[in-house]
Design an enzyme around this catalytic site. Structure first.
Site, short mmCIF file in Angstrom:
data_model
loop_
_atom_site.label_atom_id
_atom_site.label_comp_id
_atom_site.label_asym_id
_atom_site.label_seq_id
_atom_site.Cartn_x
_atom_site.Cartn_y
_atom_site.Cartn_z
N ARG A 6 -6.87 -7.13 -42.75
CA ARG A 6 -5.93 -8.22 -43.01
C ARG A 6 -4.85 -8.23 -41.94
O ARG A 6 -4.43 -9.28 -41.48
CB ARG A 6 -5.30 -8.09 -44.40
CG ARG A 6 -4.18 -9.11 -44.63
CD ARG A 6 -3.66 -9.15 -46.05
NE ARG A 6 -3.55 -7.87 -46.69
CZ ARG A 6 -2.58 -6.98 -46.47
NH1 ARG A 6 -1.64 -7.22 -45.57
NH2 ARG A 6 -2.55 -5.84 -47.14
N TYR A 34 -2.06 -36.28 -41.64
CA TYR A 34 -3.23 -35.93 -42.44
C TYR A 34 -2.83 -35.76 -43.91
O TYR A 34 -1.80 -35.16 -44.22
CB TYR A 34 -3.84 -34.64 -41.88
CG TYR A 34 -4.83 -33.95 -42.77
CD1 TYR A 34 -5.94 -34.63 -43.27
CD2 TYR A 34 -4.66 -32.62 -43.13
CE1 TYR A 34 -6.85 -34.00 -44.10
CE2 TYR A 34 -5.57 -31.97 -43.95
CZ TYR A 34 -6.65 -32.68 -44.44
OH TYR A 34 -7.56 -32.05 -45.26
N ASP A 38 0.89 -30.52 -34.30
CA ASP A 38 -0.51 -30.42 -34.70
C ASP A 38 -1.33 -31.02 -33.57
O ASP A 38 -1.33 -32.24 -33.36
CB ASP A 38 -0.72 -31.18 -36.02
CG ASP A 38 -2.16 -31.11 -36.53
OD1 ASP A 38 -3.07 -30.82 -35.72
OD2 ASP A 38 -2.37 -31.36 -37.72
N LYS A 86 -12.20 -28.11 -36.57
CA LYS A 86 -12.58 -29.35 -35.92
C LYS A 86 -13.12 -29.10 -34.50
O LYS A 86 -14.14 -28.47 -34.33
CB LYS A 86 -11.40 -30.32 -35.94
CG LYS A 86 -10.68 -30.43 -37.29
CD LYS A 86 -11.58 -30.81 -38.45
CE LYS A 86 -10.83 -31.23 -39.70
NZ LYS A 86 -10.01 -30.20 -40.34
#
Length: 384
Positions: free
Chosen positions: A51, A103, A175, A200
């Site tokens: 982690r 978005y 973004d 993406k």
């Protein structure tokens, strides 16, 4: 030659990378492990628990930093978990100014998760930076920009926003999912943080969900690394491997995405049954000049409205497509079509959607890398 001095097409393959130290593996191995042996309590080879850090994720994070011209990269389980980490830099009473046609998942995170903790969000049209300036006060701590925006393809002047942010000592985040660092590098325009839904274009093959942040400032990076580790929404080793593999072909894929989108945008603009086309490369686009100045090309995302702006006509078109797949997401090698009002932006109230232009008849295309003549033929038969 220093790897920091490489051109972009070389950086995506070599930037921040080196052969694996164990056996010289050219591609970073998938370290599918949760923990690491220690020779003495607290003494290890740089990794103790996955982690906190994992060698495969480190390789990806180094690549992310390189291609965005940053110093520190962080890989997350999704784009939204990357955004979540940024908002966790803030405190109750802090205010955020955001793009108004962002978005839908970003809007949902802001309004339905963080607003109840006392963080205040303002959504404005950022094509005119005066709209941003009007909302700035002593509590404003973050300006959140998408450019091009999703799904209206508005382009925001990064240099102008940076000037405003620096003048008022406000954190500036971008973004960069739609553009990718192939088209623009927000850190070069002064942004403090770059975010990606790596699902993406960075991944590029519709087979992995991941997110990314890149920064230059060491102190900011340390704050974000702490949040990443404390919250735990990290990118797993296999997902890190897939994103890293995708990045290595980003330049050639983006070149074809852009070439195909240009031909399709011109086709749609000239079509008698299409009312409006939204693509930054068109001279009719209101932000075309800004896009020409800050982007190398104009991207593979297009939105359009059928003639008459009828909801049923839009649905009929997306249902009739054969090569374009009706599906959520974007940025893969295959072409996708979406209906934002009922899919990606359904979480935004209709009244708020329509204020920014996201009407019920809007269709969004993620143009893939197939033969463009086949894609145009598919649109032709679907539109009629």
């Amino acid at each position: 030659m220093s790897k920091k001095q490489l051109h972009f097409n070389s950086k995506v393959i070599h930037g921040g990378q080196s052969p694996d130290k164990a056996y010289g593996s050219v591609m970073p191995p998938i370290y599918q492990t949760s923990t690491y042996a220690q020779t003495s309590p607290g003494e290890h080879k740089g990794y103790e628990y996955s982690r906190s850090a994992n060698p495969t994720r480190t390789a990806l994070e180094n690549s992310l930093a390189s291609i965005e011209n940053g110093n520190y990269g962080l890989a997350f389980a999704s784009g939204l978990s990357a955004m979540d980490a940024v908002i966790k830099l803030l405190e109750p009473g802090d205010e955020v100014i955001s793009t108004n046609d962002l978005y839908g998942g970003s809007y949902r995170l802001f309004k339905r998760v963080f607003e109840k903790f006392g963080i205040i969000f303002h959504f404005v049209g950022m094509q005119d930076v005066r709209n941003i300036e009007e909302k700035i006060n002593s509590n404003t701590k973050l300006i959140w920009v998408e450019t091009p925006t999703n799904p209206m393809m508005n382009v925001i002047d990064l240099e102008a926003v940076n000037t405003l942010a620096k003048k008022n000592k406000i954190l500036f985040a971008v973004d960069n999912t739609f553009a990718t660092p192939y088209l623009q590098k927000p850190l070069d325009f002064g942004a403090d943080i770059v975010m990606h839904s790596a699902t993406k274009y960075l991944g590029g093959h519709s087979d992995v969900v991941a997110g990314a942040l890149v920064v230059k400032d060491k102190e900011l990076a340390e704050q974000l690394y702490f949040i990443q580790n404390a919250s735990g929404a990290v990118c797993g080793p296999f997902d890190s491997f897939l994103i890293l593999r995708g990045i290595k072909t980003l330049h050639v894929r983006m070149q074809r995405h852009c070439e195909n989108a240009e031909k399709i945008a011109f086709f749609l603009e000239q079509h008698s049954k299409v009312e409006k086309v939204f693509w930054p490369g068109l001279k009719s686009h209101p932000n075309h000049k800004v896009a020409s100045n800050q982007m190398n090309k104009f991207g593979g995302m297009i939105s359009f409205i059928p003639k008459g702006s009828n909801f049923k006509d839009a649905v009929k078109i997306v249902e009739s497509l054969q090569l374009f797949t009706l599906a959520e997401s974007l940025g893969g090698v295959e072409s996708l079509a979406g209906h934002p009002a009922s899919m990606t932006h359904a979480s935004i109230p209709k009244e708020e959607r329509e204020k920014s232009g996201v009407v019920d008849s809007l269709i969004r295309l993620s143009v893939g890398i197939e033969d463009v003549d086949d894609l145009i033929a598919d649109l032709e038969q679907a539109i009629g």
